[in-house]
Write a protein that holds these residues in place. Structure first.
Motif, PDB file in Angstrom:
ATOM      1  N   ARG A  26      -6.457   3.890   3.165  1.00 25.65           N
ATOM      2  CA  ARG A  26      -6.528   2.534   2.587  1.00 25.65           C
ATOM      3  C   ARG A  26      -6.266   1.471   3.641  1.00 25.65           C
ATOM      4  O   ARG A  26      -6.859   0.392   3.600  1.00 25.65           O
ATOM      5  CB  ARG A  26      -5.507   2.397   1.453  1.00 25.65           C
ATOM      6  CG  ARG A  26      -5.992   2.958   0.147  1.00 25.65           C
ATOM      7  CD  ARG A  26      -4.977   2.747  -0.961  1.00 25.65           C
ATOM      8  NE  ARG A  26      -4.706   1.339  -1.237  1.00 25.65           N
ATOM      9  CZ  ARG A  26      -3.793   0.922  -2.122  1.00 25.65           C
ATOM     10  NH1 ARG A  26      -3.085   1.802  -2.808  1.00 25.65           N
ATOM     11  NH2 ARG A  26      -3.590  -0.362  -2.324  1.00 25.65           N
TER      12      ARG A  26
ATOM     13  N   VAL B  33       0.850  -1.206   0.000  1.00 29.46           N
ATOM     14  CA  VAL B  33       0.000   0.000   0.000  1.00 29.46           C
ATOM     15  C   VAL B  33       0.881   1.250   0.000  1.00 29.46           C
ATOM     16  O   VAL B  33       0.662   2.195  -0.759  1.00 29.46           O
ATOM     17  CB  VAL B  33      -0.948  -0.004   1.223  1.00 29.46           C
ATOM     18  CG1 VAL B  33      -1.649   1.341   1.376  1.00 29.46           C
ATOM     19  CG2 VAL B  33      -1.965  -1.135   1.098  1.00 29.46           C
TER      20      VAL B  33
ATOM     21  N   HIS C  80      -7.634  -6.555   3.943  1.00 28.81           N
ATOM     22  CA  HIS C  80      -6.590  -6.210   2.976  1.00 28.81           C
ATOM     23  C   HIS C  80      -5.169  -6.317   3.541  1.00 28.81           C
ATOM     24  O   HIS C  80      -4.216  -6.232   2.793  1.00 28.81           O
ATOM     25  CB  HIS C  80      -6.849  -4.814   2.395  1.00 28.81           C
ATOM     26  CG  HIS C  80      -7.119  -3.803   3.457  1.00 28.81           C
ATOM     27  ND1 HIS C  80      -8.356  -3.670   4.038  1.00 28.81           N
ATOM     28  CD2 HIS C  80      -6.316  -2.924   4.069  1.00 28.81           C
ATOM     29  CE1 HIS C  80      -8.291  -2.731   4.964  1.00 28.81           C
ATOM     30  NE2 HIS C  80      -7.066  -2.272   5.007  1.00 28.81           N
TER      31      HIS C  80
END
Ligand code: ATP
Ligand code: MG
Length: 611
Positions: free
Chosen positions: A199, A68, A509
């Motif tokens: 995120r 990320v 994630h």
């Protein structure tokens, strides 16, 4: 190092062969949940204080966090490079940091006795690399980054990955010809940081920061709010937000003191504390208009600063008696020196400092001579450094120590009766204090610093000679920014924010796998069905952790699933006789029974909804 292991890992991780041993007991040295659980669930192992070995599960999470960060750096136009951690002394000598970093730097020698260090951060090397290759304004702007291991010999390694002595940082550096360019590069990194933490699903606040040992001007920190954080930050309803270290005390106006009475020394026996002093003052020397309070006293706190060269300096901070010295704020003000309360040895070395009764009469400004003792035995010594809280403005009137046991001086007026070496931000910031920008009272909270962005300006480029030719053919010094994310600290912060008493509960994630398939019982049918489900999920691109251990009880398997914290759990067991398996969230949430034939599809939907 970068750890992009996800792509090459087998799609189904089988617990029967996976290199992991979960532990039922908390490690003895662990205080915070993320530390306990990352060790117990088999993500990391301690190698030395503040130094950890990464196990397969840990590396998988780390790789996802790194991915990320990397994607958002690239999206912001930064290019990835990779420096060694082992570096020569010279560049750090040129910027002064070889010395300034003090005991925090790991220094070592090679076989030829040449000095090396393990880099705590890489400003020097990036500056020199750009100097090596670039020479024109046309080459700029440029932003480079790396995801790399850093070394700091932290005084108090703590909380596992949160404060390590070896840790992974994403550090980026921007290079611009002028201030407007630096502003733009800084804004791009700031926006990238916001996207990274959004995120990752990690709550953050952006606060004004001090620039510390790095120098430079504008600087902001990204903190994730949590009671276990080592940083304290303040916020006002009107939008002011700062690390307490960066709070600048609003300076009150000077007070007229023409009609102030002369200072007078009084006997105040047994008053070594502010509380006892205020009580005696009210009893023996009452004020006509109101009672004395702690805020009327000037408290002089003795501290010891250790400078990077090892020199120990005793100094005194004078502040209103209703406030404490905040060692972190003081430390930030005195960086790169490290501070602590003075010890017995410091007092022994300074007989002019009469514990409990210290006043400006025995203190700075430095170089002044002050008297030790009284009468024929009196002698003089040079005053220690004396720094005042910014509230102690000219004309303010104080009760403070008279430098003799059991005696205080009243009506001592700042600017008239005493002076100091300057002011210092060292007093605690309290809830309810007015924000420096007048935007309302402050509230306090704790957080972990997960990122830090700085406008370094020209300090490093100047020291290392990084110049480029500008449009007019003139050599100009490049202006730089420096931007860090603590990647391993972010991972621990995610663990901290996503756990319960049973274990970790990763967001999908960053979880080491998307689905944890648990086969229970002894029947071969169960294992066959679970095998088929696991490979069916893997074929859909879903990452599966599969508990296929034949002789482990269901209780142990469930406890491990809760400890490891994969977000979706599929249990293949008793229900199989009726053609169903159990599907649920890590916390037992949204449990459902799904026909075997539909389970891959159903789980794929659940995973997709989480990603
Ligand atoms: P701190 O105040 O927590 O010691 P710092 O201000 O010294 O951190 P920076 O030099 O700004 O840290 O480093 C950039 C980032 O690296 C920090 O925002 C933090 O997320 C991370 N970091 C710094 N020190 C450590 C450490 N000892 N262990 C893990 N991560 C760290
Ligand atoms: Mg920092």
């Amino acid at each position: 190092m970068s750890h992009d292991l996800t792509s090459s890992s087998p799609a189904v991780l089988r617990m029967s062969t996976l290199f992991v041993r979960t532990l039922r007991e908390d490690p003895v040295d662990a205080e915070v949940a993320s530390h306990k659980l990352l060790v117990r669930a088999g993500y990391i192992r301690r190698a030395a204080p503040g130094i950890y070995t990464w196990l397969p599960l840990g590396l998988r999470v780390l790789a996802k966090v790194e991915a990320v960060v990397r994607e958002e750096m690239q999206a912001a136009g930064a290019q990835e490079v990779h420096f060694p951690a082992l570096l020569p002394r010279e560049p750090y000598e040129a910027t002064g940091r070889w010395t300034e970093y003090g005991p925090g730097l790991f220094r070592l020698k090679d076989r030829k006795e040449a000095d090396y260090l393990l880099a705590p951060t890489h400003e020097e090397m990036f500056t020199l690399l750009v100097k090596d290759l670039y020479s024109s304004y046309k080459d700029l702007p440029l932003t480079l980054f790396q995801i790399q291991t850093k070394y700091r010999d932290e005084a108090r390694p703590r909380a596992g990955l949160i404060r390590g002595r070896e840790f992974i940082m994403k550090d980026a550096y921007s290079f611009d010809v002028d201030d407007a360019g630096l502003d733009a590069s800084y804004a791009a990194q700031r926006a990238a940081y916001q996207r990274i933490f959004e995120r990752l699903g990690l709550e953050y606040v952006i606060v004004a920061a001090t620039s510390g040992a790095m120098g430079g001007s504008r600087s902001e920190e990204f903190l994730t709010p949590t009671p276990i954080g080592e940083d304290t930050f303040v916020r006002s309803a009107g939008g002011y937000a700062a690390n307490v270290e960066a709070v600048v005390t609003p300076v009150p106006d000077a007070v007229p003191y023409d009609d102030a009475p002369p200072a007078h020394v009084e006997d105040t026996p047994d008053t070594p504390t502010i509380e006892s002093l205020v009580a005696v003052a009210n009893e023996r020397f009452p004020r006509p208009d109101r009672a004395w309070t702690a805020a009327d006293t000037l408290k002089n706190v003795v501290l010891a600063a250790t400078h990077p060269d090892g020199r120990r300096e005793v100094l005194v901070v004078g502040l209103p008696g209703d406030r404490e010295v905040d060692l972190k704020r003081l430390g930030a003000s005195l960086e790169p020196a490290e501070v602590e309360p003075a010890g017995d040895g410091d007092f022994a070395a300074h007989p002019e400092l009469v514990k409990g009764y210290i006043g400006p009469g025995a203190l700075g400004p430095q170089g002044a001579q002050v008297t030790v003792g009284a009468g024929p035995d009196a002698s003089t010594v040079s005053a220690v450094r004396y720094l005042l809280d910014p509230r102690v403005v000219e004309g303010t009137r104080w009760i403070t120590g008279a430098n003799q046991p059991g005696r205080h001086v009243f009506d001592l007026v700042a600017g008239r009766d005493f002076a100091a070496d300057g002011t210092i931000e060292a007093a605690e910031v309290r809830a309810g204090d007015e924000a420096p920008d007048g935007s309302g009272p402050l509230e306090l909270a704790r957080g972990i610093e997960i990122g830090h962005i700085f406008q370094l300006g020209r300090k490093y480029a100047q020291a290392l000679g990084l110049t480029v030719l500008d449009q007019n053919g003139k050599q100009v010094v490049v202006t730089m920014g420096s931007y860090g994310v603590g990647v391993t600290r972010v991972m621990a912060s995610l663990a901290e924010a996503n756990h319960d008493e049973k274990g970790l509960a990763w967001p999908a994630h960053v979880a080491p796998a998307h689905v944890h398939v648990v086969a229970t019982g002894k029947s071969q049918d169960v294992f066959d069905a679970a095998d088929t489900i696991a490979s069916g999920l893997a074929a859909r691109g879903i990452e599966v952790l599969y508990d296929d251990r034949p002789k482990v009880s269901p209780g142990v398997k469930f406890a491990d699933a809760e400890l490891i914290g994969v977000p979706v759990v599929v249990v293949v067991g008793r229900g199989l006789a009726d053609g169903v398996v159990d599907v649920r969230g890590r916390a037992g949430d949204d449990a459902e029974q799904v026909p075997v034939a539909d389970v891959v599809e159903r789980v794929a939907e659940r995973v997709a909804a989480l990603l």
